[in-house]
Design a protein around this motif. Structure first.
Motif, PDB file in Angstrom:
ATOM      1  N   LEU A  60       0.851  -1.149   0.136  1.00 36.58           N
ATOM      2  CA  LEU A  60      -0.010  -0.019   0.081  1.00 36.58           C
ATOM      3  C   LEU A  60       0.845   1.303   0.145  1.00 36.58           C
ATOM      4  O   LEU A  60       0.441   2.223  -0.582  1.00 36.58           O
ATOM      5  CB  LEU A  60      -0.972   0.004   1.318  1.00 36.58           C
ATOM      6  N   ILE A  61       1.887   1.308   0.746  1.00 39.60           N
ATOM      7  CA  ILE A  61       3.100   2.413   0.875  1.00 39.60           C
ATOM      8  C   ILE A  61       3.261   2.699  -0.664  1.00 39.60           C
ATOM      9  O   ILE A  61       3.577   3.797  -1.065  1.00 39.60           O
ATOM     10  CB  ILE A  61       4.045   2.155   1.787  1.00 39.60           C
ATOM     11  N   VAL A  62       3.719   1.664  -1.127  1.00 42.25           N
ATOM     12  CA  VAL A  62       4.344   1.756  -2.539  1.00 42.25           C
ATOM     13  C   VAL A  62       3.307   2.117  -3.599  1.00 42.25           C
ATOM     14  O   VAL A  62       3.428   3.056  -4.546  1.00 42.25           O
ATOM     15  CB  VAL A  62       4.958   0.494  -3.093  1.00 42.25           C
ATOM     16  N   LEU A  63       2.070   1.508  -3.528  1.00 35.53           N
ATOM     17  CA  LEU A  63       1.023   1.923  -4.387  1.00 35.53           C
ATOM     18  C   LEU A  63       0.479   3.251  -4.298  1.00 35.53           C
ATOM     19  O   LEU A  63       0.339   3.946  -5.260  1.00 35.53           O
ATOM     20  CB  LEU A  63      -0.144   0.878  -4.296  1.00 35.53           C
ATOM     21  N   PHE A  68       0.474   6.384   2.326  1.00 39.09           N
ATOM     22  CA  PHE A  68      -0.353   5.550   3.359  1.00 39.09           C
ATOM     23  C   PHE A  68       0.670   5.587   4.450  1.00 39.09           C
ATOM     24  O   PHE A  68       0.065   5.070   5.688  1.00 39.09           O
ATOM     25  CB  PHE A  68      -0.160   4.177   2.745  1.00 39.09           C
ATOM     26  N   TYR A  69       2.008   6.112   4.436  1.00 45.34           N
ATOM     27  CA  TYR A  69       2.913   6.227   5.691  1.00 45.34           C
ATOM     28  C   TYR A  69       2.133   7.156   6.567  1.00 45.34           C
ATOM     29  O   TYR A  69       2.193   6.934   7.875  1.00 45.34           O
ATOM     30  CB  TYR A  69       4.133   6.478   5.469  1.00 45.34           C
ATOM     31  N   PHE A  70       1.334   8.313   5.989  1.00 48.85           N
ATOM     32  CA  PHE A  70       0.479   9.177   7.085  1.00 48.85           C
ATOM     33  C   PHE A  70      -0.375   8.540   7.819  1.00 48.85           C
ATOM     34  O   PHE A  70      -0.454   8.550   8.963  1.00 48.85           O
ATOM     35  CB  PHE A  70       0.068  10.329   6.283  1.00 48.85           C
TER      36      PHE A  70
END
Length: 125
Positions: A60-63, A68-70
């Motif tokens: 999800l972070i890459v996508l 998504f890190y937030f």
């Protein structure tokens, strides 16, 4: 030296939490002592839980190109608020999102100021 660096990070986080609690973000901290405890819990969660959550949500972070890190920061912020009595999020996840964002900015600013005063304090060397 590593312990001193961790304790200074906890102190910076506690000061940031007190400042954040004075802003209209829906975050309440009863006292500076509660902010120190919350800073300690926040530091421990960042050290222990956040790497696991980051690994599990890496797709999800890459996508989302890192956005998504937030959400991960908000989750850690919300868990810390749930664990510490006297540290509350009035508006739930919205307060956690705003609080985590402002906390990262304030910690960066205060960490830079502290590193100018005590050069080895935030580097751990």
């Amino acid at each position: 030296m590593l312990l001193i660096s961790f304790l200074l990070t906890v102190l910076v986080t506690a000061i940031s939490l007190v400042i954040i609690s004075k802003l209209p973000l829906g975050i309440e901290v009863d006292s500076f002592g509660k902010a120190v405890i919350a800073g300690l819990v926040f530091g421990l969660l960042n050290a222990l839980i956040k790497p696991i959550l980051t690994f599990l949500s890496l797709p999800l972070i890459v996508l989302t190109l890192g956005l998504f890190y937030f959400i991960l920061n908000a989750i850690i912020f919300a868990i810390a608020a749930k664990l510490v009595e006297g540290f509350r999020l009035r508006w739930g996840i919205w307060s956690a999102l705003l609080g985590a964002f402002v906390l990262s900015i304030l910690n960066s600013i205060l960490g830079q100021i502290l590193s100018q005063i005590i050069p080895t304090a935030t580097t751990g060397r």
